[in-house]
Design an enzyme around this catalytic site. Sequence first.
Site, PDB file in Angstrom:
ATOM      1  N   LYS A   1      -9.320  -0.385  -5.708  1.00  0.00           N
ATOM      2  CA  LYS A   1      -9.436   0.236  -4.538  1.00  0.00           C
ATOM      3  C   LYS A   1     -10.820   0.809  -4.278  1.00  0.00           C
ATOM      4  O   LYS A   1     -11.254   1.845  -4.993  1.00  0.00           O
ATOM      5  CB  LYS A   1      -8.195   1.526  -4.418  1.00  0.00           C
TER       6      LYS A   1
ATOM      7  N   HIS B   1      -4.375  -0.186   6.068  1.00  0.00           N
ATOM      8  CA  HIS B   1      -3.658   0.621   7.102  1.00  0.00           C
ATOM      9  C   HIS B   1      -4.643   0.673   8.586  1.00  0.00           C
ATOM     10  O   HIS B   1      -5.191   1.601   8.885  1.00  0.00           O
ATOM     11  CB  HIS B   1      -3.641   2.122   6.846  1.00  0.00           C
TER      12      HIS B   1
ATOM     13  N   HIS C   1       0.917  -1.313  -0.024  1.00  0.00           N
ATOM     14  CA  HIS C   1      -0.040   0.006  -0.055  1.00  0.00           C
ATOM     15  C   HIS C   1       0.832   1.257  -0.192  1.00  0.00           C
ATOM     16  O   HIS C   1       1.528   1.412   1.067  1.00  0.00           O
ATOM     17  CB  HIS C   1      -0.836   0.025   1.220  1.00  0.00           C
TER      18      HIS C   1
ATOM     19  N   HIS D   1     -10.386   1.642   1.999  1.00  0.00           N
ATOM     20  CA  HIS D   1     -10.114   2.543   2.957  1.00  0.00           C
ATOM     21  C   HIS D   1     -11.412   2.375   3.933  1.00  0.00           C
ATOM     22  O   HIS D   1     -12.411   2.897   3.743  1.00  0.00           O
ATOM     23  CB  HIS D   1      -9.943   3.677   2.336  1.00  0.00           C
TER      24      HIS D   1
ATOM     25  N   HIS E   1       3.122  14.587   1.009  1.00  0.00           N
ATOM     26  CA  HIS E   1       2.839  15.983   0.710  1.00  0.00           C
ATOM     27  C   HIS E   1       4.009  17.145   0.942  1.00  0.00           C
ATOM     28  O   HIS E   1       4.511  16.845   1.735  1.00  0.00           O
ATOM     29  CB  HIS E   1       1.456  16.334   1.648  1.00  0.00           C
TER      30      HIS E   1
ATOM     31  N   HIS F   1       1.566   5.164  -1.568  1.00  0.00           N
ATOM     32  CA  HIS F   1       0.906   6.490  -2.638  1.00  0.00           C
ATOM     33  C   HIS F   1       2.307   7.096  -3.059  1.00  0.00           C
ATOM     34  O   HIS F   1       3.020   7.449  -2.693  1.00  0.00           O
ATOM     35  CB  HIS F   1       0.142   7.607  -1.892  1.00  0.00           C
TER      36      HIS F   1
ATOM     37  N   ASP G   1       1.656   2.716   3.474  1.00  0.00           N
ATOM     38  CA  ASP G   1       0.597   3.808   3.468  1.00  0.00           C
ATOM     39  C   ASP G   1       1.546   5.322   3.378  1.00  0.00           C
ATOM     40  O   ASP G   1       1.030   6.207   3.867  1.00  0.00           O
ATOM     41  CB  ASP G   1      -0.545   3.883   4.432  1.00  0.00           C
TER      42      ASP G   1
ATOM     43  N   ARG H   1       2.022   9.588  -5.783  1.00  0.00           N
ATOM     44  CA  ARG H   1       1.686  10.798  -6.425  1.00  0.00           C
ATOM     45  C   ARG H   1       1.930  10.693  -7.996  1.00  0.00           C
ATOM     46  O   ARG H   1       1.980   9.821  -8.662  1.00  0.00           O
ATOM     47  CB  ARG H   1       2.213  11.989  -5.608  1.00  0.00           C
TER      48      ARG H   1
END
Length: 361
Positions: A110, A185, A15, A147, A262, A17, A258, A19
């Site tokens: 997902k 998560h 899992h 999620h 950012h 991200h 996870d 981006r």
Amino acid sequence: MSTLSVTLRQPDDWHVHLRDGMVLSAVAPFTAGAFARAIVMPNLTKPITTVKAAINYHQRINMACKKISLNKSSEQKNQFQPLMTIYLMEDLSLPELVRGYNEKIFTAAKFYPLNVTTNSMFGVQSITAINYLLERMEAIGMPLLVHGEVIDPEVDIFDREKVFIDRHLISIHKRFPMLKIVLEHITTADAVHFVESTGSQIAATITPHHLHLNRNAMFHEGIRSDFYCLPVLKRERHRLALRHAATSGNPKFFLGTDSAPHVRQSKETSCGCAGIFNAPYAIESYAQVFEEEGKLELFEGFASLYGPQFYGLPVNENRITLEKRRHKVPMHIHWNGINNERITLVPLHAGENLQWKIKQD
């Protein structure tokens, strides 16, 4: 005598991200440097809902990963495999989903409840509206990644996971008992109990930050936006339940970072974004938990074996070695892009000492 090194099959991240754009270029090499494979989340600004979009995103990930190979030997470089997912929507094309899975473009689908987290504004409002998708996924063996939170404003944010399980996940599992589901998560003892009490079709991923931190971390000496994530950090009893589950040797629990980066200005603002960037030191972070729990001998199962077993994929042949070597995590990670554009990210454990380090050739 203390253990000075640990060798294990190269782990996978089930899992993550990555981006897109500049952030993708900045963060993807960290995942590719430590993991052989990674389940890549589809919640881009324009979500991944077609085979074409997934192929194009896969290509962008591979291009970003070729720029740096942090911890791999020469024969391992450029062998990182992104495993793509499709973003479930109430009007998603069923033929597109089936085609993508049959052609091995999509590894899983997902499910985001509407507006539950970053870029979930295209998520599902009514779960019954996607029954046609779940029914086919069950039939073809395509895993559902969840999620697991409700967005009901009357539900306390710290209870959203438990309420989702009670309201929705139990009924989904009853309606589609052969559907493979990963509760992503997980953050609560309630989620641990649910996963433990179900059959082999249900599994869960656990992040490093939910193993290290409880909700007090978000308010230590002020508001700590770098520790704000969704699902949010929970009480200490939940953290301890997660540590017990992760280090138990139960194959229903496996590694999923996870990692959700950012840029600094998006975290340190009046309305900070949710997500913790843990990819640069994820393996070291997990290893520290297993050592603290006296379960280092079970780390390979959690990191390298149980995930492939659930997904029906072969385990990795390559191996990595972790050395017992104290090192300090930098306060910031900087990346300079084209036109002198600069990205600043804060990693998990910033300014702290970790006790394990991936051995570099």
